[in-house]
Design an enzyme around this catalytic site. Structure first.
Site, PDB file in Angstrom:
ATOM      1  N   HIS A 207      -0.525  -6.722  -5.387  1.00 11.79           N
ATOM      2  CA  HIS A 207      -0.626  -7.966  -4.626  1.00 11.79           C
ATOM      3  C   HIS A 207       0.001  -9.076  -5.454  1.00 11.79           C
ATOM      4  CE1 HIS A 207      -2.953 -11.815  -4.575  1.00 11.79           C
ATOM      5  NE2 HIS A 207      -2.614 -11.784  -3.302  1.00 11.79           N
TER       6      HIS A 207
ATOM      7  N   HIS B 292       0.860  -1.184   0.000  1.00 13.29           N
ATOM      8  CA  HIS B 292       0.000   0.000   0.000  1.00 13.29           C
ATOM      9  C   HIS B 292       0.902   1.242   0.000  1.00 13.29           C
ATOM     10  CE1 HIS B 292      -3.841  -2.024   0.529  1.00 13.29           C
ATOM     11  NE2 HIS B 292      -3.288  -2.802   1.446  1.00 13.29           N
TER      12      HIS B 292
END
Length: 314
Positions: A112, A102
């Site tokens: 991811h 993030h």
């Protein structure tokens, strides 16, 4: 299943995944330029354990997590046997590396990646094995150049394994990383695959390593292009709003999260994927013609980015 797992298969995958975790952590620390990962080793009561690494409050990453786990269990949980009911009740081992980044700057996308191996049954006797994983990108402010390069790197990673592989795993990613309750994509996709044992063990393991190599090569150039883009309160608020969508997917639909909870995994490590801050706003709509509106109208649509032929299901 095409072939049995070699006697040293689990150990070799274990060593590769530990090395992958180490390498990616070093790469992120170099990108960040100052912050370091904290390490938290843990042991699972039912068998196995892992190492969770989290970097907080960096110059680049507001939070980044890279987890390794090797879980041993007496009976596969429902999420692992949904498509394989004949394996219900078998002992299992699950090894994997899972990461979520993030970034602080809203112009640097969330990303991811996950690589894993499941083995159900007694190793060397009746074990059934399969690989899974992939990587995906979730921008708040998206750029054609970044989307094309991301998917081109994914296509290159798949190319040695067959012409059809990239298209198949890209479509699977588009279908999986979708918020059905909102009828929207989570991001611009990438690769997703599960139940991978279409080749023999060595070929499948080779594919996993190709994906693992491609991930930082795909993400690094985007980081360098966007990390110094100026932003203000408007972009920050939109970033936190989009993070809310990320939370919704991970808690409501992500099979990895559900597997971790159902298998008695370590909650702190399982929920490492969640952002440190997020927001929700009732009935919010982007201003027409704005960059925020462009995200949904132009980018959160399954497209053939690697070929850049416009909206497509490939």
């Amino acid at each position: 299943m095409t072939t049995s797992m070699p006697a040293d298969g689990l150990n070799r995958v274990h060593d590769y995944l530990v090395g992958l975790q180490n390498g990616i952590c070093r790469r992120v620390e170099a990108w960040d330029g100052g912050a370091r990962f904290g390490e938290d080793s843990w042991v699972r009561e039912g068998g196995g354990g892992g190492v969770s690494r989290v970097l907080k409050e960096g110059a680049l990453m507001e939070q980044a997590g890279v987890n390794f786990s090797h879980v041993v269990g007496a009976s596969l949980p429902p999420t692992a046997t949904a498509s394989r009911p004949e394996l219900a009740g078998r002992p299992y081992q699950a090894l994997g590396v899972s990461l979520v980044f993030h970034p602080r700057n809203p112009y640097v996308p969330v990303t991811h990646a996950n690589l894993r191996l499941f083995a159900a049954g007694e190793p060397g006797v009746d074990a059934v094995w399969w690989f899974g994983g992939g990587f995906d990108l979730t921008p708040c402010y998206a750029f054609e150049e970044d989307c094309r390069e991301w998917h081109e790197r994914a296509r290159t990673a798949c190319a040695p394994f067959g012409e059809e592989i990239h298209g198949e795993f890209k479509r699977w990613c588009d279908e999986y990383f979708r918020l059905p309750h909102r009828e929207e994509q989570r991001g611009i996709g990438g690769l997703f695959f599960d139940d991978l044992n279409r080749w023999d063990f060595e070929r499948c393991f080779e594919f996993i390593r190709s994906v693992g190599t491609a991930f930082p090569e795909a993400y690094g150039p985007i980081v360098e292009r966007r990390r110094n883009t100026p932003y203000g309160e408007r972009e920050r608020r939109f970033q936190l709003y989009r993070r809310g969508r990320y939370v919704e997917f991970n808690l409501l639909h992500d099979r990895g999260t559900r597997f971790g909870i159902q298998s008695g995994g370590r909650t702190e490590s399982i929920l490492m994927s969640l952002p440190p801050l997020a927001r929700w706003e009732y009935g919010w709509k982007p201003e027409p013609g704005s960059p925020e509106a462009a995200l949904a109208e132009h980018f959160l649509i399954p497209r053939d980015w690697a070929g850049c032929r416009g909206p497509s299901g490939e």
